[in-house]
Design an enzyme around this catalytic site. Structure first.
Site, PDB file in Angstrom:
ATOM      1  N   ASN A 107       0.805  -1.220   0.000  1.00  0.00           N
ATOM      2  CA  ASN A 107       0.000   0.000   0.000  1.00  0.00           C
ATOM      3  C   ASN A 107       0.836   1.267   0.000  1.00  0.00           C
ATOM      4  O   ASN A 107       0.410   2.284  -0.554  1.00  0.00           O
ATOM      5  CB  ASN A 107      -0.926   0.018   1.214  1.00  0.00           C
ATOM      6  CG  ASN A 107      -1.984  -1.061   1.165  1.00  0.00           C
ATOM      7  OD1 ASN A 107      -1.994  -1.904   0.268  1.00  0.00           O
ATOM      8  ND2 ASN A 107      -2.884  -1.056   2.132  1.00  0.00           N
ATOM      9  N   SER A 138      -7.484   6.367   0.076  1.00  0.00           N
ATOM     10  CA  SER A 138      -8.725   5.934   0.716  1.00  0.00           C
ATOM     11  C   SER A 138      -9.192   7.035   1.653  1.00  0.00           C
ATOM     12  O   SER A 138      -8.369   7.795   2.186  1.00  0.00           O
ATOM     13  CB  SER A 138      -8.496   4.645   1.509  1.00  0.00           C
ATOM     14  OG  SER A 138      -9.588   4.369   2.368  1.00  0.00           O
ATOM     15  N   TYR A 151      -4.010  -0.733   7.829  1.00  0.00           N
ATOM     16  CA  TYR A 151      -4.494  -0.307   6.507  1.00  0.00           C
ATOM     17  C   TYR A 151      -4.706   1.203   6.488  1.00  0.00           C
ATOM     18  O   TYR A 151      -4.251   1.899   5.568  1.00  0.00           O
ATOM     19  CB  TYR A 151      -5.793  -1.031   6.173  1.00  0.00           C
ATOM     20  CG  TYR A 151      -6.460  -0.546   4.911  1.00  0.00           C
ATOM     21  CD1 TYR A 151      -6.061  -1.016   3.664  1.00  0.00           C
ATOM     22  CD2 TYR A 151      -7.491   0.396   4.957  1.00  0.00           C
ATOM     23  CE1 TYR A 151      -6.661  -0.562   2.497  1.00  0.00           C
ATOM     24  CE2 TYR A 151      -8.097   0.853   3.802  1.00  0.00           C
ATOM     25  CZ  TYR A 151      -7.682   0.372   2.574  1.00  0.00           C
ATOM     26  OH  TYR A 151      -8.278   0.831   1.428  1.00  0.00           O
ATOM     27  N   LYS A 155      -2.741   4.163   4.163  1.00  0.00           N
ATOM     28  CA  LYS A 155      -3.412   5.082   3.243  1.00  0.00           C
ATOM     29  C   LYS A 155      -3.165   6.536   3.625  1.00  0.00           C
ATOM     30  O   LYS A 155      -3.040   7.405   2.753  1.00  0.00           O
ATOM     31  CB  LYS A 155      -4.906   4.771   3.199  1.00  0.00           C
ATOM     32  CG  LYS A 155      -5.222   3.415   2.560  1.00  0.00           C
ATOM     33  CD  LYS A 155      -4.704   3.331   1.133  1.00  0.00           C
ATOM     34  CE  LYS A 155      -5.094   2.047   0.427  1.00  0.00           C
ATOM     35  NZ  LYS A 155      -4.620   2.003  -0.969  1.00  0.00           N
TER      36      LYS A 155
END
Length: 254
Positions: A107, A138, A151, A155
């Site tokens: 990511n 995101s 996560y 982002k």
């Protein structure tokens, strides 16, 4: 920005939001559409070619976790073939907070490395023509889903990196903006793990709230590309497209 006859590289273009964005892009009469993905999807490639046979679509196997030197080798091959590339879309991502190192590697680190590699060909300090980077981030980069902090943090890192790229455009000639989807109905969000299993039902709980389709997201993604605003922080949520303002709480003054 008119996408007619443009050359576009799209990393992770064959699944979920990426595939629906690709469907919209080929309708814009690109000249060359270069897809870099870890796994080839012949069915999706055939569909894209059928949508617009005039677009030259090519596929290269690419894992964003490879060293920068490997990324440069592949990009050199592409630039040698096409001579020019107008847009790079960085779209690789996973949502699995059980895989901490891999989440960060794909990511964030992989996106940074791919960007670093293409600057070898675009940076105006090296005689390059400049270019445009669209980074898929995101809305969790603004406000974390606290059950998936790894996560969300990955982002947030990409949003920050992209904002810096945009400010460096006068030096490098490379502009950038971030694409930040809200909760979108894709295979990515149907089943995923929370960090340390703090909420085993996190996927179910998210999908119980209003969402958007990947088709809606893909359509708005291409609208953002066509708007071509350096430094824009695009929010793609519930079928809408909005450029948000980043609140500044500190300034380095340099």
């Amino acid at each position: 920005m008119d996408l007619t006859n443009k050359n576009v590289i799209f990393v992770a273009a064959l699944g979920g939001i990426g595939l629906d964005t690709s469907r919209e892009l080929v309708k814009r009469n690109l000249k060359n559409f270069v897809i870099l993905d870890r796994v080839e999807n012949p069915t999706a490639l055939a569909e894209l070619k059928a949508i617009n046979p005039k677009v030259n679509i090519t596929f290269h196997t690419y894992d964003v976790t490879v060293p920068v030197a490997e990324s440069k080798k592949l990009l050199k091959k592409i630039f040698d073939q096409l001579k020019t590339v107008d847009i790079l879309i960085n779209g690789a991502g996973i949502l699995d907070d059980h895989q901490i190192e891999r989440t960060i590697a794909i990511n964030f680190t992989g996106l940074v490395n791919t960007t670093t590699a293409i600057l070898d060909f675009w940076d105006k300090r090296k005689g390059g023509p400049g270019g445009i980077i669209a980074n898929i981030c995101s809305v969790t980069g603004f406000n974390a889903i606290h059950q998936v902090p790894v996560y969300s943090a990955s982002k947030a890192a990409v949003v920050s990196f992209t904002n810096s790229l945009a400010k460096l455009a006068p030096i490098t000639g490379v502009t950038a903006y971030s694409i930040n989807p809200g909760i979108t109905r894709t295979p990515l969000v149907h089943t995923f793990n929370s960090w340390l299993d703090v909420e085993p039902r996190v996927a179910e709980l998210l999908l119980s709230h209003p969402t958007q389709t990947s088709e809606q997201c893909g359509q708005n993604f291409v609208k953002a590309i066509e708007a071509n605003k350096n430094g824009a922080i695009w929010k793609l949520d519930l079928g809408t497209l909005e450029a948000i303002e980043w609140t500044k709480h500190w300034d380095s003054h340099i």
